[in-house]
Design a protein around this motif. Structure first.
Motif, short mmCIF file in Angstrom:
data_model
loop_
_atom_site.label_atom_id
_atom_site.label_comp_id
_atom_site.label_asym_id
_atom_site.label_seq_id
_atom_site.Cartn_x
_atom_site.Cartn_y
_atom_site.Cartn_z
N PHE A 82 0.84 -1.19 0.00
CA PHE A 82 0.00 0.00 0.00
C PHE A 82 0.87 1.24 0.00
O PHE A 82 1.84 1.35 0.74
N PHE A 97 -4.81 6.24 1.73
CA PHE A 97 -4.22 5.03 1.18
C PHE A 97 -4.71 4.76 -0.24
O PHE A 97 -5.86 5.03 -0.60
N GLY A 98 -3.81 4.19 -1.03
CA GLY A 98 -4.18 3.68 -2.34
C GLY A 98 -4.83 2.31 -2.21
O GLY A 98 -4.91 1.75 -1.11
N PRO A 99 -5.29 1.73 -3.32
CA PRO A 99 -6.03 0.46 -3.30
C PRO A 99 -5.14 -0.76 -3.13
O PRO A 99 -5.64 -1.85 -2.89
N GLY A 100 -3.83 -0.61 -3.28
CA GLY A 100 -2.91 -1.71 -3.04
C GLY A 100 -2.48 -2.45 -4.30
O GLY A 100 -3.17 -2.42 -5.33
N ARG A 125 -1.14 -6.36 -5.12
CA ARG A 125 -0.92 -7.72 -4.57
C ARG A 125 0.20 -8.37 -5.36
O ARG A 125 0.06 -8.62 -6.56
N TYR A 132 -8.72 2.60 11.40
CA TYR A 132 -8.91 2.49 9.95
C TYR A 132 -9.75 1.24 9.67
O TYR A 132 -9.67 0.25 10.39
N GLN A 189 -10.69 -1.57 6.49
CA GLN A 189 -10.30 -2.08 5.17
C GLN A 189 -11.36 -3.07 4.70
O GLN A 189 -11.53 -4.14 5.26
N ASN A 212 -10.35 -6.36 -0.55
CA ASN A 212 -9.65 -5.95 -1.77
C ASN A 212 -9.60 -4.43 -1.96
O ASN A 212 -9.56 -3.95 -3.10
N GLN A 213 -9.62 -3.71 -0.86
CA GLN A 213 -9.52 -2.26 -0.95
C GLN A 213 -8.41 -1.75 -0.03
O GLN A 213 -7.86 -2.49 0.77
N GLY A 214 -8.11 -0.47 -0.17
CA GLY A 214 -7.15 0.16 0.73
C GLY A 214 -7.78 0.51 2.06
O GLY A 214 -8.93 0.18 2.33
N LEU A 215 -7.03 1.17 2.91
CA LEU A 215 -7.52 1.55 4.22
C LEU A 215 -8.21 2.90 4.18
O LEU A 215 -7.76 3.82 3.50
N GLU A 250 -12.04 -5.56 7.85
CA GLU A 250 -10.95 -5.64 8.82
C GLU A 250 -10.68 -4.24 9.36
O GLU A 250 -10.68 -3.27 8.60
N PHE A 275 -8.25 -1.72 11.77
CA PHE A 275 -6.91 -1.53 12.29
C PHE A 275 -6.87 -0.32 13.21
O PHE A 275 -7.34 0.76 12.87
#
Lengths: 116, 113
Positions: free
Chosen positions: A90, A107-110, A112, B36, B38, B41-44, B88, B90
Motif C-alpha cells: 500500500f 491510502f491507495g487500493p494496493g 498484490r 482504519y 479495510q 480488496n480495498q485500501g484503508l 478488517e 486496524f
C-alpha cells in the motif's frame, strides 16, 4: 481528484526478477509512504518521503529502494525479488499539518505481489 | 517505542448487535490514535481519530471510540452492526512526526444475519 493510485493491481514475479510498483497522488501532498501488509502482522512501513528529493527508511526497508523526483510520484523498486516479499503493498500520502497535530494518511487500493 | 495491541483477530456479531473492537496502546508521550477500516480488496479508510480535543470521538458509519488514558485503551464501538460493517479494522498510534504511525495487527469483523 483520483486520490492515491497504484499500479499494477496484481503482479507475479519469479525469484530474482526486478520490478517497480507505481504510486501517484494528485492531492499535492508532501508526505508519501509505502507499507506492506502481511497476514497477522498489520501494516509495516517500508520507506517514506517528506518531500521531493527526500526519502528515509521505515521498519522493513531491506530489499526495497525508493526515490521521489516529483511531489506526485513515489515508486517502490524491488531489485531482486524474493518469496519473502510476497505481500500486499500500500502507498499512502499525507498533507503537512501544524506542529503537534497528527498526520492523516490517505491510502491507495494496493498492489498484490506474489513471488514464486 | 509506541505500539498497539488489538485483542482478537476475529470478532463475530449478529446483525443489530453491539460491535466492540478492542485496542490498547503503549506510548511514552501523549498519543494520537486512529481507527482504519479495510473492506475486501480495498485500501484503508480512516474511520476516526483521537487528537486530545475530546475523549469520545465519533467517526463515519456510526462508529465511535473512547480514549481512556487510565486504561491505555481506545476501543471502537457501534451500537448496531450492519452486514456492510464486515471488514478488517486496524488501530494505529502515532506521536508527532509523519513517520511514526504504528499499526496493530487488525481485527476482522464478521457480521451474520
Amino acid at each position: 481528484n483520483a486520490g492515491v493510485t497504484q499500479t499494477p493491481k496484481f503482479q507475479v514475479l519469479k525469484t530474482g526478477q526486478s520490478m517497480t510498483l507505481q504510486c501517484a497522488q494528485d492531492m499535492n501532498h508532501e508526505y508519501m509512504s509505502w507499507y506492506r501488509q502481511d497476514p497477522g502482522m498489520g501494516l509495516r512501513l517500508i520507506h517514506y518521503s517528506v518531500g521531493a528529493g527526500i526519502t528515509d527508511q521505515g521498519e522493513v526497508p531491506n530489499g526495497y529502494n525508493v526515490s521521489r523526483s516529483t511531489t506526485e510520484d513515489f515508486p517502490l523498486r524491488l531489485l531482486s525479488a524474493a518469496p519473502s516479499q510476497t505481500s500486499v503493498y500500500f502507498c499512502a500520502s499525507s498533507y503537512k499539518v501544524p506542529s503537534g497535530s497528527p498526520y492523516e494518511q490517505y491510502f491507495g487500493p494496493g498492489t498484490r505481489l506474489t513471488v514464486t | 517505542a509506541q505500539s498497539v495491541t488489538q485483542l482478537g483477530s476475529h470478532v463475530s456479531v449478529s446483525e443489530g448487535a453491539l460491535v466492540l473492537l478492542r485496542c490498547n496502546y503503549s506510548s511514552s508521550v501523549p498519543p494520537y490514535l486512529f481507527w482504519y477500516v479495510q473492506y475486501p480488496n480495498q485500501g484503508l479508510q480512516l474511520l476516526l481519530k483521537y487528537t486530545s480535543a475530546a475523549t469520545l470521538v465519533k467517526g463515519i458509519n456510526g462508529f465511535e471510540a473512547e480514549f481512556k488514558k487510565s486504561e491505555t485503551s481506545f476501543h471502537l464501538t457501534k451500537p448496531s452492526a450492519h452486514m456492510s460493517d464486515a471488514a478488517e479494522y486496524f488501530c494505529a498510534v502515532s506521536s508527532s512526526g509523519f513517520q511514526k504511525l504504528v499499526f496493530g495487527t487488525g481485527t476482522r469483523l464478521l457480521v451474520s444475519p
